[in-house]
Design an enzyme around this catalytic site. Structure first.
Site, PDB file in Angstrom:
ATOM      1  N   GLN A 183      11.487  31.302 -21.201  1.00  0.00           N
ATOM      2  CA  GLN A 183      10.264  31.071 -22.368  1.00  0.00           C
ATOM      3  C   GLN A 183       9.320  32.016 -21.636  1.00  0.00           C
ATOM      4  O   GLN A 183       8.143  33.022 -22.650  1.00  0.00           O
ATOM      5  CB  GLN A 183      10.092  29.636 -22.115  1.00  0.00           C
TER       6      GLN A 183
ATOM      7  N   HIS B  72      11.484  26.597 -17.269  1.00  0.00           N
ATOM      8  CA  HIS B  72      11.900  27.730 -17.916  1.00  0.00           C
ATOM      9  C   HIS B  72      11.680  28.735 -18.898  1.00  0.00           C
ATOM     10  O   HIS B  72      10.801  29.773 -19.356  1.00  0.00           O
ATOM     11  CB  HIS B  72      10.989  26.947 -19.762  1.00  0.00           C
TER      12      HIS B  72
ATOM     13  N   ARG C 172      11.768  35.699 -28.172  1.00  0.00           N
ATOM     14  CA  ARG C 172      12.871  34.975 -26.836  1.00  0.00           C
ATOM     15  C   ARG C 172      13.605  36.395 -27.205  1.00  0.00           C
ATOM     16  O   ARG C 172      14.069  36.229 -26.082  1.00  0.00           O
ATOM     17  CB  ARG C 172      13.273  33.904 -27.490  1.00  0.00           C
TER      18      ARG C 172
ATOM     19  N   CYS D  82       5.296  27.252 -27.100  1.00  0.00           N
ATOM     20  CA  CYS D  82       6.519  27.438 -27.137  1.00  0.00           C
ATOM     21  C   CYS D  82       7.472  27.619 -28.329  1.00  0.00           C
ATOM     22  O   CYS D  82       8.838  27.558 -28.816  1.00  0.00           O
ATOM     23  CB  CYS D  82       7.128  27.787 -25.695  1.00  0.00           C
TER      24      CYS D  82
ATOM     25  N   ARG E 183      21.366  25.129 -20.446  1.00  0.00           N
ATOM     26  CA  ARG E 183      20.278  24.217 -21.290  1.00  0.00           C
ATOM     27  C   ARG E 183      20.355  22.817 -20.232  1.00  0.00           C
ATOM     28  O   ARG E 183      21.915  22.363 -21.289  1.00  0.00           O
ATOM     29  CB  ARG E 183      20.033  24.650 -22.003  1.00  0.00           C
TER      30      ARG E 183
ATOM     31  N   ASP F 213       1.997  22.745 -24.604  1.00  0.00           N
ATOM     32  CA  ASP F 213       3.385  22.337 -24.974  1.00  0.00           C
ATOM     33  C   ASP F 213       3.461  20.996 -25.360  1.00  0.00           C
ATOM     34  O   ASP F 213       2.435  20.533 -25.974  1.00  0.00           O
ATOM     35  CB  ASP F 213       4.029  22.401 -23.872  1.00  0.00           C
TER      36      ASP F 213
HETATM   37  N1   CP Z   1      10.888  27.372 -26.743  1.00  0.00           N
HETATM   38  C1   CP Z   1      12.105  27.350 -26.862  1.00  0.00           C
HETATM   39  O1   CP Z   1      12.830  26.891 -25.803  1.00  0.00           O
HETATM   40  O2   CP Z   1      12.811  26.359 -28.454  1.00  0.00           O
HETATM   41  P1   CP Z   1      14.281  25.859 -28.505  1.00  0.00           P
HETATM   42  O3   CP Z   1      14.293  24.271 -27.843  1.00  0.00           O
HETATM   43  O4   CP Z   1      13.782  25.472 -29.787  1.00  0.00           O
HETATM   44  O5   CP Z   1      15.559  26.059 -27.711  1.00  0.00           O
HETATM   45  N1  NVA Z   2       8.572  21.224 -22.452  1.00  0.00           N
HETATM   46  C1  NVA Z   2       9.842  20.796 -24.014  1.00  0.00           C
HETATM   47  C2  NVA Z   2       9.755  22.759 -24.136  1.00  0.00           C
HETATM   48  C3  NVA Z   2      10.965  22.915 -25.584  1.00  0.00           C
HETATM   49  C4  NVA Z   2      11.268  24.520 -25.425  1.00  0.00           C
HETATM   50  C5  NVA Z   2      11.382  20.923 -23.579  1.00  0.00           C
HETATM   51  O1  NVA Z   2      11.362  20.286 -22.594  1.00  0.00           O
HETATM   52  O2  NVA Z   2      11.450  19.581 -24.610  1.00  0.00           O
END
Ligand code: CP
Ligand code: NVA
Length: 311
Positions: free
Chosen positions: A137, A134, A297, A269, A107, A230
């Site tokens: 997701q 992502h 997930r 998400c 990440r 989101d």
């Molecule tokens: N939706 C999602 O990716 O959640 P987290 O940021 O908690 O991993």
């Molecule tokens: N768009 C959000 C998704 C979190 C899971 C972010 O990048 O923070």
């Protein structure tokens, strides 16, 4: 090397097979305790490393528990706990971790960290969210729609809100799964206005995806099978006040949800901010599938790791 970095780069048949495997694995372990092994523990002897440059709840716990259920193990580190945080290069880190583990999930802040890592690694790399997209997701989201009876190739999905990384993965998935995607984002926060994601919609349309961009929120919602949004401020965004002001009219409330099809689903998400991107009654209401979406997930990513490792 089967990397899972962008849904735009993976053939439709393989994405379909990953989703089918996810559904099958979920069904097969119904009633089992959450930490118990799958009857087909396909990843015995395999280790997934996970590197986080940003916070995570779902991604971290679902990958860890998924590896456990499949008989494998995982190693998790924050980037700042690694020499990476002190200037060791992404390339050197990739070469070293490739000697220890069978796959790496990252990440990252910058998407280029993931692609650089993949270039120098000898093992599959999984994108656990970047500033571009992502993909994990969206596999869970599509799985959730299917288990609620939505046929993706006939579905009209409406994205109402920020033109962000999660939306980018819906755009990337559209050609493979054949759903119609309607997008409503305010000026200044559209996918096409972001240099990082500019051109994605056109690329998907060139692969025959049906994507309508630049709609009003109610145009997007009208007759849709699912409304999706989101948070308005993603990790790394610094312009919170401007975002809240621009995105205010894009909130999904009961009136907007009622413009969609009668049994339309609400997806998010998570994490969710009640009173911003949606009202609490929509998030907690009967059309919301966000908790199943979060659970999925786990199942979808188990299938992703298996696919990466050829299992
Ligand atoms: N939706 C999602 O990716 O959640 P987290 O940021 O908690 O991993
Ligand atoms: N768009 C959000 C998704 C979190 C899971 C972010 O990048 O923070």
């Amino acid at each position: 090397m089967p990397h899972f970095i962008s849904l735009a780069d993976i053939p439709a048949a393989e994405l379909r097979a990953i989703l089918d495997d996810a559904h099958a694995m979920k069904a097969a372990r119904k009633g089992q305790s959450k930490g118990s092994l799958d009857s087909n523990a396909a990843l015995r002897g395999e280790t997934l490393a996970m590197i986080f440059e940003k916070a995570s709840t779902r991604t971290r716990f679902s990958f860890e528990q998924g590896m456990r259920q499949l008989g494998g193990t995982s190693i998790v580190a924050g980037a700042n706990d690694m020499q990476l945080g002190r200037g060791e290069s992404v390339a050197d880190t990739a070469r070293v971790l490739s000697r220890f583990v069978d796959a790496v999930m990252i990440r990252s802040n910058a998407h280029s960290t993931i692609t650089d890592f993949a270039q120098h690694a000898d093992v599959p790399i999984i994108n656990g969210l970047s500033d571009h997209n992502h993909p994990c997701q969206i596999m869970a989201d599509l799985m959730t729609l299917e288990e609620r009876g939505v046929t993706l190739k006939d579905a009209k999905l409406a994205w109402i809100g920020d033109g962000n990384n999660v939306l980018a993965s819906f755009v990337n998935a559209a050609p493979a799964f054949g759903f119609e995607l309607r997008i409503s984002s305010p000026e200044g926060y559209r996918l096409e206005e972001n240099p990082k994601t500019k051109g994605l919609i056109e690329a998907a349309q060139n692969k025959e995806a049906i994507i309508h961009d630049g709609l009003s929120p109610d145009e997007a919602a009208a007759g849709a099978d699912a409304l999706i949004t989101d948070c308005w401020v993603s990790m790394g965004d610094t312009d919170k006040a401007e975002r809240l002001a621009a995105l205010g009219p894009y909130q999904i409330d009961a009136a907007r949800l009622s413009k969609a099809n009668k049994d339309a689903l609400f997806l998010h998400c998570l994490p969710a901010y009640r009173g911003q991107e949606m009202t609490a009654d929509v998030l907690e209401g009967p059309q919301s599938v966000v908790w199943d979406e979060a659970e999925n997930r786990l199942h979808a990513q188990k299938a992703v790791v298996k696919w990466c490792l050829g299992k």
